[in-house]
Design an enzyme around this catalytic site. Structure first.
Site, mmCIF file in Angstrom:
data_model
loop_
_atom_site.group_PDB
_atom_site.id
_atom_site.type_symbol
_atom_site.label_atom_id
_atom_site.label_comp_id
_atom_site.label_asym_id
_atom_site.label_seq_id
_atom_site.Cartn_x
_atom_site.Cartn_y
_atom_site.Cartn_z
ATOM 1 N N GLU A 6 2.955 -11.257 2.263
ATOM 2 C CA GLU A 6 3.208 -10.341 3.115
ATOM 3 C C GLU A 6 2.226 -9.961 4.237
ATOM 4 O OE1 GLU A 6 2.128 -9.302 0.180
ATOM 5 O OE2 GLU A 6 0.783 -7.951 1.301
ATOM 6 N N SER A 39 -16.701 -7.014 7.679
ATOM 7 C CA SER A 39 -15.687 -7.443 7.070
ATOM 8 C C SER A 39 -15.084 -8.889 7.911
ATOM 9 C CB SER A 39 -14.615 -6.638 6.651
ATOM 10 O OG SER A 39 -13.920 -5.845 7.666
ATOM 11 N N LYS A 68 -10.884 -12.189 4.144
ATOM 12 C CA LYS A 68 -9.715 -12.642 3.348
ATOM 13 C C LYS A 68 -9.573 -13.993 2.797
ATOM 14 C CE LYS A 68 -6.527 -9.070 5.149
ATOM 15 N NZ LYS A 68 -7.336 -8.277 6.212
#
Ligand SMILES: *Cc1c(COP(=O)(O)O)cnc(C)c1O
Length: 396
Positions: free
Chosen positions: A109, A376, A87
């Site tokens: 969010e 990930s 991310k």
């Protein structure tokens, strides 16, 4: 706007209140310019390398490969990035654009809290104000991540509208943005939202496959036969696919969460079970109830229980370029345990969905073929939940 960055086949678009249209136009201008802006690219890659710790390793998983006895398995190690997942790549890119646009406040969010933590991290690094919208129910389930964001200097806003879940936090963030466009940049955490966000997230996450292509050519002298990545909103998957989209010999697989099974009603398998709709500013596929309301989704993995999917994935599925498969909670937990024991890697429960599909796929392939599976994120955050799933009480 450049048409290719607005629509992906019949999906994508910009479904936002009037007040946000000028913002999206300005954002798209800045985004298109940044792709070829030398200073932007230099700063982006400096932060990816010096702060996030890139390039991430492409690791040959010898023990897994030998145990399964099929294709050669390589792991793309996004779990080794600062903050423990992919991310950060996207948040660095978007925060740099925010800076260029003269914004001083980042909002986001978050469902499980991971995107909120990544945003709060970069806000701290850039000295920007940060507010994170989170469903009230999620703030109670994810107290540790709430505290982590506050530690990083962010304000966490519990959203009580609707059911107090991620979709309600999305609506609250969009509403806040339309009221504070002067100083505020909305950082979206996956390859979703109104254009140009899906294209922007694609661009910033494509570093995963740009690196992996170079790394595999160096290690094996040829392209892989398949790429496997897990799919929530689809950002690590699109980043893992990007550099191979024009190499038709490389098969692309997205592993989505089928939760307790496709027929159980407790699932997040958007691409297998969803239907066309509009939500979160985009046209895509969504899990919806019979009245067209966004359905309550479920997966053991908090990062995969988004009720929609990035529009580019909906288009890649429709065109047949990529294939999306469901992995159950049980299969993911088994893969979580398997990769820990075979490779000494505790992978995120999200990533374990990709590992689970890699195990199935490798078996059907031959030893002269190659799979690259994206890890990930790291799984420290998931250890307590897996213990609970296995009936182990850690408080005894
Ligand atoms: C958030 C998250 C995901 C799911 O998001 P995508 O946008 O689909 O990549 C997957 N893995 C990890 C570790 C995450 O934190």
């Amino acid at each position: 706007m450049a048409q290719q960055d607005i629509h992906f086949g019949q999906y994508g678009g910009q479904f936002v209140p009037e007040a946000l249209m000028p913002e999206l136009l300005k954002l798209n201008e800045a985004f298109q310019a940044c792709k070829t802006d030398e200073n932007f690219q230099k700063e982006f890659h400096r932060l990816l390398n010096d702060y996030a710790g890139r390039p991430s390793l492409l690791y040959y998983a010898r023990r897994m490969t030998e145990d399964i006895g099929g294709a050669k398995i390589y792991l793309k190690r996004e779990d080794l990035n600062h903050t423990g997942a992919h991310k950060i790549n996207n948040v660095i890119g978007q925060a740099l654009l925010a800076k260029q646009l003269g914004k001083t406040r980042l909002i986001a969010e978050t469902g499980a809290g991971q995107h909120g933590v990544a945003t709060a991290t970069i806000a701290a690094l850039f000295g920007m104000k940060c507010e994170i919208f989170m469903g009230k129910e999620d703030t109670e389930r994810q107290k540790l991540n709430v505290f982590r964001m506050e530690l990083l200097g962010a304000k966490v806003v519990p959203v009580t509208d609707g059911q107090g879940l991620l979709k309600d936090a999305v609506n609250a963030a969009l509403a806040d943005w339309s009221q504070h466009t002067q100083d505020t940049f909305y950082v979206i955490g996956s390859a979703v939202g109104p254009a140009p966000y899906p294209a922007m997230v694609h661009e910033f996450q494509s570093v995963i496959s740009t690196e992996s292509k170079e790394q595999i050519l160096k290690a094996e002298g040829r392209l892989p036969d398949a790429i496997v990545a897990c799919c929530g909103g689809g950002s690590n998957a699109i980043g893992s696919f990007a550099a191979y989209l024009d190499d038709p010999e490389v098969k692309l697989y997205g592993a989505e969460a089928s939760g307790q099974g496709l027929a159980s009603g407790k699932t997040a398998a958007t691409l297998e079970l969803g239907s066309d709709g509009i939500f979160h500013g985009m046209a895509s596929k969504f899990l919806q109830d019979k009245d067209g309301q966004i359905a309550k989704v479920y997966s053991i993995s908090a990062g995969l229980d988004y009720p929609g999917i990035g529009p580019e994935h909906a288009a890649l599925q429709a065109s047949g370029r990529a294939t999306y498969v469901g992995i159950t909670d049980e299969e993911a937990v088994q893969a979580f345990e398997y990769i820990a024991q075979k490779e000494g890697i505790i992978a995120a429960i999200e990533s374990s969905h990709a590992v689970a599909y890699t195990r199935k796929l490798a078996k059907t392939m031959s030893p002269d073929q190659i799979i690259i599976c994206t890890l990930s994120g790291r799984g420290d955050k998931d250890v307590a939940q897996v213990a609970d799933y296995r009936g182990v009480n850690l408080n005894d």
